[in-house]
Design a protein around this motif. Structure first.
Motif, PDB file in Angstrom:
ATOM      1  N   THR A  57       0.840  -1.190   0.000  1.00 44.30           N
ATOM      2  CA  THR A  57       0.000   0.000   0.000  1.00 44.30           C
ATOM      3  C   THR A  57       0.874   1.239   0.000  1.00 44.30           C
ATOM      4  O   THR A  57       1.820   1.324   0.775  1.00 44.30           O
ATOM      5  CB  THR A  57      -0.883  -0.013   1.265  1.00 44.30           C
ATOM      6  N   CYS A  58       0.561   2.207  -0.866  1.00 48.77           N
ATOM      7  CA  CYS A  58       1.320   3.468  -0.902  1.00 48.77           C
ATOM      8  C   CYS A  58       1.088   4.208   0.420  1.00 48.77           C
ATOM      9  O   CYS A  58      -0.041   4.373   0.856  1.00 48.77           O
ATOM     10  CB  CYS A  58       0.850   4.318  -2.080  1.00 48.77           C
ATOM     11  N   SER A  59       2.173   4.655   1.036  1.00 51.44           N
ATOM     12  CA  SER A  59       2.045   5.309   2.343  1.00 51.44           C
ATOM     13  C   SER A  59       1.483   6.727   2.225  1.00 51.44           C
ATOM     14  O   SER A  59       1.151   7.348   3.223  1.00 51.44           O
ATOM     15  CB  SER A  59       3.400   5.342   3.046  1.00 51.44           C
ATOM     16  N   VAL A  60       1.380   7.232   0.988  1.00 47.37           N
ATOM     17  CA  VAL A  60       0.825   8.580   0.794  1.00 47.37           C
ATOM     18  C   VAL A  60      -0.658   8.511   0.435  1.00 47.37           C
ATOM     19  O   VAL A  60      -1.503   9.106   1.104  1.00 47.37           O
ATOM     20  CB  VAL A  60       1.599   9.350  -0.309  1.00 47.37           C
ATOM     21  N   CYS A  61      -0.977   7.733  -0.617  1.00 50.44           N
ATOM     22  CA  CYS A  61      -2.356   7.751  -1.128  1.00 50.44           C
ATOM     23  C   CYS A  61      -3.128   6.466  -0.817  1.00 50.44           C
ATOM     24  O   CYS A  61      -4.316   6.386  -1.065  1.00 50.44           O
ATOM     25  CB  CYS A  61      -2.352   8.000  -2.634  1.00 50.44           C
ATOM     26  N   PHE A  62      -2.449   5.443  -0.309  1.00 49.76           N
ATOM     27  CA  PHE A  62      -3.068   4.166   0.076  1.00 49.76           C
ATOM     28  C   PHE A  62      -3.603   3.357  -1.106  1.00 49.76           C
ATOM     29  O   PHE A  62      -4.448   2.486  -0.939  1.00 49.76           O
ATOM     30  CB  PHE A  62      -4.154   4.372   1.148  1.00 49.76           C
ATOM     31  N   GLU A  88     -11.918   2.655  -3.175  1.00 47.30           N
ATOM     32  CA  GLU A  88     -11.048   1.482  -3.287  1.00 47.30           C
ATOM     33  C   GLU A  88     -10.008   1.650  -4.399  1.00 47.30           C
ATOM     34  O   GLU A  88     -10.222   2.420  -5.330  1.00 47.30           O
ATOM     35  CB  GLU A  88     -11.898   0.238  -3.616  1.00 47.30           C
ATOM     36  N   PRO A  89      -8.910   0.869  -4.349  1.00 53.34           N
ATOM     37  CA  PRO A  89      -7.914   0.900  -5.416  1.00 53.34           C
ATOM     38  C   PRO A  89      -8.514   0.627  -6.796  1.00 53.34           C
ATOM     39  O   PRO A  89      -8.042   1.178  -7.798  1.00 53.34           O
ATOM     40  CB  PRO A  89      -6.941  -0.214  -5.030  1.00 53.34           C
ATOM     41  N   SER A  90      -9.574  -0.200  -6.862  1.00 52.18           N
ATOM     42  CA  SER A  90     -10.182  -0.492  -8.169  1.00 52.18           C
ATOM     43  C   SER A  90     -10.789   0.767  -8.793  1.00 52.18           C
ATOM     44  O   SER A  90     -10.887   0.875 -10.013  1.00 52.18           O
ATOM     45  CB  SER A  90     -11.250  -1.570  -8.022  1.00 52.18           C
ATOM     46  N   VAL A 107      -6.994   6.992  -1.488  1.00 59.18           N
ATOM     47  CA  VAL A 107      -7.898   5.847  -1.341  1.00 59.18           C
ATOM     48  C   VAL A 107      -8.325   5.710   0.122  1.00 59.18           C
ATOM     49  O   VAL A 107      -7.485   5.534   1.008  1.00 59.18           O
ATOM     50  CB  VAL A 107      -7.207   4.539  -1.811  1.00 59.18           C
ATOM     51  N   LEU A 108      -9.620   5.813   0.367  1.00 55.54           N
ATOM     52  CA  LEU A 108     -10.119   5.762   1.750  1.00 55.54           C
ATOM     53  C   LEU A 108     -10.096   4.349   2.331  1.00 55.54           C
ATOM     54  O   LEU A 108      -9.990   4.168   3.537  1.00 55.54           O
ATOM     55  CB  LEU A 108     -11.555   6.299   1.816  1.00 55.54           C
ATOM     56  N   GLY A 109     -10.229   3.354   1.471  1.00 58.30           N
ATOM     57  CA  GLY A 109     -10.281   1.977   1.950  1.00 58.30           C
ATOM     58  C   GLY A 109     -11.679   1.546   2.366  1.00 58.30           C
ATOM     59  O   GLY A 109     -11.841   0.601   3.128  1.00 58.30           O
TER      60      GLY A 109
END
Ligand code: ZN
Length: 224
Positions: A57-62, A88-90, A107-109
């Motif tokens: 996971t990118c530590s900036v944008c997730f 989501e990443p998708s 990305v909020l997750g």
């Protein structure tokens, strides 16, 4: 229907764990895999294991990435004054397919969903606020003037401050609730907050929208 091979049965079993794939589709896929050349099957299997082992996971944008920070966050060619917030990443993949958006992502997750026990603290909302706060503190946003539209700041500077946050959550109750909450949290920072919606089917999934619809929705974003 019983399958004659335990191995095939186990493959069908494994494939049907993937959410959009029912047992029928899994059986068809398994049949197809059996007819494929061995090398291709190995490639698929390798890709699955590699995805699991290497993707982080990118530590900036997730967003999901092989490198941290991800290629979008570390690119010199992206417009750092705009952040598009997605669930989501998708969703990032869907928006990147349009080729329309040149800014950064966050990305909020997921979305706020009290019924599922998901609150703001379970999502990457505070990290988004920190990203916006970090850049806006370098400009004169601390004292917003009357009618400040968030566009007067120094665009030329390499560390372009965040000027606009586009909320691209899915158009449903949870997406709207989350967008409202994030919008409220961003209000003190003097950035333009907009919401994409127009053109997207209500209750539809961003991820499955076609490129043209998504591009229109992005262009037709409305202020909040
Ligand atoms: Zn990133």
């Amino acid at each position: 229907m019983h399958l004659t091979s335990e191995t095939v049965e186990s493959l069908v079993e494994q494939l049907s764990k993937l959410p959009p794939i029912g047992r029928k589709t899994a059986q068809r896929l398994a049949a197809f895999i059996l007819k494929m050349p061995r090398e291709e099957v190995v490639e698929i299997a390798k890709a699955m294991v590699a995805a699991k082992d290497r993707v982080k996971t990118c530590s900036v944008c997730f967003n999901v990435t092989d490198l941290d920070p991800c290629p979008v966050c570390s690119s010199e060619r992206r417009d750092k004054s705009v952040i598009c917030v997605v669930e989501e990443p998708s969703d990032v993949m869907a928006l990147e397919r349009t080729g329309e958006f040149r800014g950064l992502y966050h990305v909020l997750g997921g979305v706020i969903s009290p019924l599922d026990g998901i609150g703001p603290d379970d999502l990457h909302i505070s990290e988004l606020i920190a990203r916006v706060a970090q850049t806006s503190s370098r400009t004169a946003v601390a004292e917003p003037t009357e009618g400040y539209d968030g566009r007067g700041a120094d665009l030329e500077s390499e560390d372009a401050p965040v000027q606009e946050v586009i909320l691209a959550m899915n158009p449903n109750v949870e997406g709207d609730t989350t967008a409202y909450y994030v919008g409220q949290m961003l209000a003190p920072f003097g950035v333009t907050v907009s919401r994409i919606a127009r053109g997207l089917p209500i209750g539809g999934d961003l991820e499955f929208a076609d490129e043209a619809t998504l591009s229109r929705a992005l262009e037709g974003r409305a202020g909040m």
